[in-house]
Design a protein around this motif. Structure first.
Motif, PDB file in Angstrom:
ATOM      1  N   ILE A 172      71.957 -59.852  51.593  1.00 50.12           N
ATOM      2  CA  ILE A 172      72.881 -58.752  51.888  1.00 50.12           C
ATOM      3  C   ILE A 172      72.892 -58.512  53.395  1.00 50.12           C
ATOM      4  O   ILE A 172      71.857 -58.276  54.017  1.00 50.12           O
ATOM      5  CB  ILE A 172      72.456 -57.455  51.164  1.00 50.12           C
ATOM      6  N   ARG A 173      74.063 -58.549  53.998  1.00 49.10           N
ATOM      7  CA  ARG A 173      74.214 -58.278  55.424  1.00 49.10           C
ATOM      8  C   ARG A 173      74.429 -56.788  55.654  1.00 49.10           C
ATOM      9  O   ARG A 173      73.741 -56.161  56.426  1.00 49.10           O
ATOM     10  CB  ARG A 173      75.370 -59.083  56.016  1.00 49.10           C
ATOM     11  N   TYR A 174      75.401 -56.247  54.956  1.00 49.85           N
ATOM     12  CA  TYR A 174      75.633 -54.804  55.009  1.00 49.85           C
ATOM     13  C   TYR A 174      76.449 -54.388  53.806  1.00 49.85           C
ATOM     14  O   TYR A 174      77.020 -55.232  53.097  1.00 49.85           O
ATOM     15  CB  TYR A 174      76.322 -54.394  56.313  1.00 49.85           C
ATOM     16  N   ILE A 175      76.480 -53.096  53.552  1.00 49.48           N
ATOM     17  CA  ILE A 175      77.200 -52.540  52.414  1.00 49.48           C
ATOM     18  C   ILE A 175      78.204 -51.539  52.941  1.00 49.48           C
ATOM     19  O   ILE A 175      77.870 -50.674  53.762  1.00 49.48           O
ATOM     20  CB  ILE A 175      76.228 -51.877  51.423  1.00 49.48           C
ATOM     21  N   GLU A 176      79.421 -51.650  52.474  1.00 50.52           N
ATOM     22  CA  GLU A 176      80.525 -50.819  52.953  1.00 50.52           C
ATOM     23  C   GLU A 176      81.009 -49.910  51.829  1.00 50.52           C
ATOM     24  O   GLU A 176      81.313 -50.366  50.726  1.00 50.52           O
ATOM     25  CB  GLU A 176      81.663 -51.730  53.425  1.00 50.52           C
ATOM     26  N   GLY A 177      81.051 -48.607  52.092  1.00 46.82           N
ATOM     27  CA  GLY A 177      81.538 -47.664  51.099  1.00 46.82           C
ATOM     28  C   GLY A 177      83.063 -47.598  51.109  1.00 46.82           C
ATOM     29  O   GLY A 177      83.671 -47.494  52.171  1.00 46.82           O
ATOM     30  N   MET A 178      83.655 -47.641  49.911  1.00 48.10           N
ATOM     31  CA  MET A 178      85.116 -47.560  49.777  1.00 48.10           C
ATOM     32  C   MET A 178      85.425 -46.595  48.635  1.00 48.10           C
ATOM     33  O   MET A 178      85.574 -47.008  47.494  1.00 48.10           O
ATOM     34  CB  MET A 178      85.716 -48.936  49.488  1.00 48.10           C
ATOM     35  N   SER A 179      85.440 -45.313  48.958  1.00 48.60           N
ATOM     36  CA  SER A 179      85.662 -44.274  47.958  1.00 48.60           C
ATOM     37  C   SER A 179      84.585 -44.388  46.872  1.00 48.60           C
ATOM     38  O   SER A 179      83.411 -44.240  47.168  1.00 48.60           O
ATOM     39  CB  SER A 179      87.069 -44.382  47.371  1.00 48.60           C
ATOM     40  N   GLU A 180      84.960 -44.677  45.634  1.00 51.34           N
ATOM     41  CA  GLU A 180      83.972 -44.750  44.550  1.00 51.34           C
ATOM     42  C   GLU A 180      83.331 -46.140  44.443  1.00 51.34           C
ATOM     43  O   GLU A 180      82.430 -46.334  43.620  1.00 51.34           O
ATOM     44  CB  GLU A 180      84.636 -44.399  43.217  1.00 51.34           C
ATOM     45  N   TYR A 181      83.789 -47.070  45.243  1.00 47.11           N
ATOM     46  CA  TYR A 181      83.299 -48.447  45.150  1.00 47.11           C
ATOM     47  C   TYR A 181      82.490 -48.828  46.385  1.00 47.11           C
ATOM     48  O   TYR A 181      82.578 -48.192  47.433  1.00 47.11           O
ATOM     49  CB  TYR A 181      84.467 -49.425  45.000  1.00 47.11           C
ATOM     50  N   ILE A 211      82.344 -56.549  45.027  1.00 50.03           N
ATOM     51  CA  ILE A 211      82.760 -55.153  44.909  1.00 50.03           C
ATOM     52  C   ILE A 211      82.229 -54.594  43.591  1.00 50.03           C
ATOM     53  O   ILE A 211      82.378 -55.211  42.531  1.00 50.03           O
ATOM     54  CB  ILE A 211      84.293 -55.022  44.968  1.00 50.03           C
ATOM     55  N   THR A 212      81.578 -53.428  43.670  1.00 47.70           N
ATOM     56  CA  THR A 212      80.976 -52.825  42.484  1.00 47.70           C
ATOM     57  C   THR A 212      81.210 -51.321  42.479  1.00 47.70           C
ATOM     58  O   THR A 212      81.375 -50.700  43.542  1.00 47.70           O
ATOM     59  CB  THR A 212      79.459 -53.136  42.433  1.00 47.70           C
ATOM     60  N   LEU A 213      81.247 -50.735  41.293  1.00 51.36           N
ATOM     61  CA  LEU A 213      81.429 -49.291  41.141  1.00 51.36           C
ATOM     62  C   LEU A 213      80.063 -48.615  41.240  1.00 51.36           C
ATOM     63  O   LEU A 213      79.280 -48.614  40.289  1.00 51.36           O
ATOM     64  CB  LEU A 213      82.086 -48.980  39.793  1.00 51.36           C
ATOM     65  N   LEU A 214      79.776 -48.037  42.407  1.00 51.33           N
ATOM     66  CA  LEU A 214      78.472 -47.412  42.650  1.00 51.33           C
ATOM     67  C   LEU A 214      78.598 -46.528  43.887  1.00 51.33           C
ATOM     68  O   LEU A 214      79.387 -46.823  44.791  1.00 51.33           O
ATOM     69  CB  LEU A 214      77.400 -48.495  42.881  1.00 51.33           C
ATOM     70  N   SER A 215      77.817 -45.461  43.935  1.00 59.05           N
ATOM     71  CA  SER A 215      77.871 -44.569  45.099  1.00 59.05           C
ATOM     72  C   SER A 215      76.953 -45.078  46.206  1.00 59.05           C
ATOM     73  O   SER A 215      75.968 -45.785  45.953  1.00 59.05           O
ATOM     74  CB  SER A 215      77.455 -43.152  44.703  1.00 59.05           C
ATOM     75  N   MET A 216      77.259 -44.696  47.436  1.00 60.16           N
ATOM     76  CA  MET A 216      76.408 -45.048  48.573  1.00 60.16           C
ATOM     77  C   MET A 216      75.012 -44.467  48.392  1.00 60.16           C
ATOM     78  O   MET A 216      74.014 -45.103  48.710  1.00 60.16           O
ATOM     79  CB  MET A 216      77.026 -44.530  49.870  1.00 60.16           C
ATOM     80  N   LYS A 217      74.927 -43.245  47.885  1.00 61.36           N
ATOM     81  CA  LYS A 217      73.632 -42.583  47.722  1.00 61.36           C
ATOM     82  C   LYS A 217      72.735 -43.354  46.764  1.00 61.36           C
ATOM     83  O   LYS A 217      71.546 -43.565  47.026  1.00 61.36           O
ATOM     84  CB  LYS A 217      73.842 -41.156  47.216  1.00 61.36           C
ATOM     85  N   LYS A 218      73.304 -43.813  45.633  1.00 59.18           N
ATOM     86  CA  LYS A 218      72.495 -44.565  44.673  1.00 59.18           C
ATOM     87  C   LYS A 218      72.044 -45.887  45.258  1.00 59.18           C
ATOM     88  O   LYS A 218      70.890 -46.298  45.083  1.00 59.18           O
ATOM     89  CB  LYS A 218      73.279 -44.782  43.376  1.00 59.18           C
ATOM     90  N   MET A 219      72.945 -46.570  45.945  1.00 63.86           N
ATOM     91  CA  MET A 219      72.563 -47.845  46.550  1.00 63.86           C
ATOM     92  C   MET A 219      71.483 -47.627  47.608  1.00 63.86           C
ATOM     93  O   MET A 219      70.531 -48.405  47.705  1.00 63.86           O
ATOM     94  CB  MET A 219      73.785 -48.530  47.161  1.00 63.86           C
ATOM     95  N   GLU A 220      71.630 -46.557  48.376  1.00 67.30           N
ATOM     96  CA  GLU A 220      70.630 -46.233  49.399  1.00 67.30           C
ATOM     97  C   GLU A 220      69.261 -45.997  48.759  1.00 67.30           C
ATOM     98  O   GLU A 220      68.225 -46.424  49.284  1.00 67.30           O
ATOM     99  CB  GLU A 220      71.093 -44.996  50.163  1.00 67.30           C
ATOM    100  N   ASP A 221      69.237 -45.314  47.621  1.00 65.76           N
ATOM    101  CA  ASP A 221      67.976 -45.056  46.918  1.00 65.76           C
ATOM    102  C   ASP A 221      67.382 -46.325  46.334  1.00 65.76           C
ATOM    103  O   ASP A 221      66.156 -46.476  46.264  1.00 65.76           O
ATOM    104  CB  ASP A 221      68.196 -44.035  45.795  1.00 65.76           C
TER     105      ASP A 221
END
Length: 243
Positions: free
Chosen positions: A154-163, A175-185
């Motif tokens: 993984i290089r970086y993760i980009e938030g796009m609304s709900e994806y 592309i996956t359906l997940l929040s930035m907060k959950k991925m951060e955790d």
């Protein structure tokens, strides 16, 4: 999200508070009131986590309003009178903003509220087992498939609304359906850091830091957001050689 109430009897000051609150991604404005009496009625119907409250108001001052709350939310007082500062801390105010204050001062107060809020809600999903497998991979849902990816890719993760768009080494983004907060955790904090409301970066992929952006390669530049700058700079200071 931290539910916030703005209270000030001066229309322009109240509008400034509302504008600042709406700019902070972890704050959610639940209401705006022109008096403490109006705020009392609203708080009987709405759940509020924090209030940004003027002190010098007619009928009921912000200080007296705070004192009579049985279960007070986190309080940040705003006032033009510096002599109220000590009195404000006597009622356990999180912070005190002296008018006129700017966005940077407001952000510092908001981050203090967030810190206290997180401490109060520590029984959150951080205690759950990590989705990272023993071999350093995670499973991600995308379209109608579940794919395994190595977190080292993984290089970086980009938030796009709900994806989220997960950018990988030598592969198409996922592309996956997940929040930035959950991925951060989910991701190991020693390897990944959120540097912007829309970006989480793999710290091992950073080639250069130039002003307010990180550079991963000649074509990839990610901005560093104001809310995340101090934490990222602390990380850098621990890593670089020299002064």
């Amino acid at each position: 999200m931290i539910k916030v109430l703005a209270i000030d009897d001066e229309p322009l000051a109240l509008q400034q508070l509302v504008t600042y609150i709406n700019k902070v991604p972890f704050l959610e404005l639940t209401g705006q009131c022109h008096s403490a009496l109006e705020a009392q009625k609203l708080m009987e119907e709405e759940m509020v986590d924090a209030i940004f409250c003027d002190i010098n108001m007619p009928d009921l001052s912000g200080m007296d309003f705070a004192r009579q709350l049985a279960a007070p939310p986190f309080i940040v007082f705003t006032t033009a009178y510096s002599e109220y500062a000590v009195e404000g801390y006597k009622v356990n105010a999180v912070d005190y903003l002296l008018k006129p204050f700017g966005m940077n001062d407001f952000l510092r107060a908001a981050l203090k509220v967030q810190e206290q809020y997180n401490l109060r809600h520590q029984e959150t999903p951080q205690k759950q087992s990590s989705p990272v497998q023993a071999d350093g991979t995670i499973f991600v849902k995308t379209d109608y498939r579940v794919v395994r990816i190595a977190i080292s890719d993984i290089r970086y993760i980009e938030g796009m609304s709900e994806y989220l768009k997960i950018h990988l080494d030598n592969q198409k983004p996922i592309i996956t359906l997940l929040s930035m907060k959950k991925m951060e955790d989910y991701l190991p904090p020693t390897l990944f850091m959120r540097i912007h409301r829309s970006y989480i970066v793999n710290l091992q992929k950073i080639q250069e830091v130039n002003k307010n952006r990180v550079i991963l390669d000649a074509d990839t530049y990610l901005p560093i957001g104001d809310l995340y700058k101090d934490r990222f700079n602390e990380y850098l200071e621990q890593k670089f050689l020299g002064k």
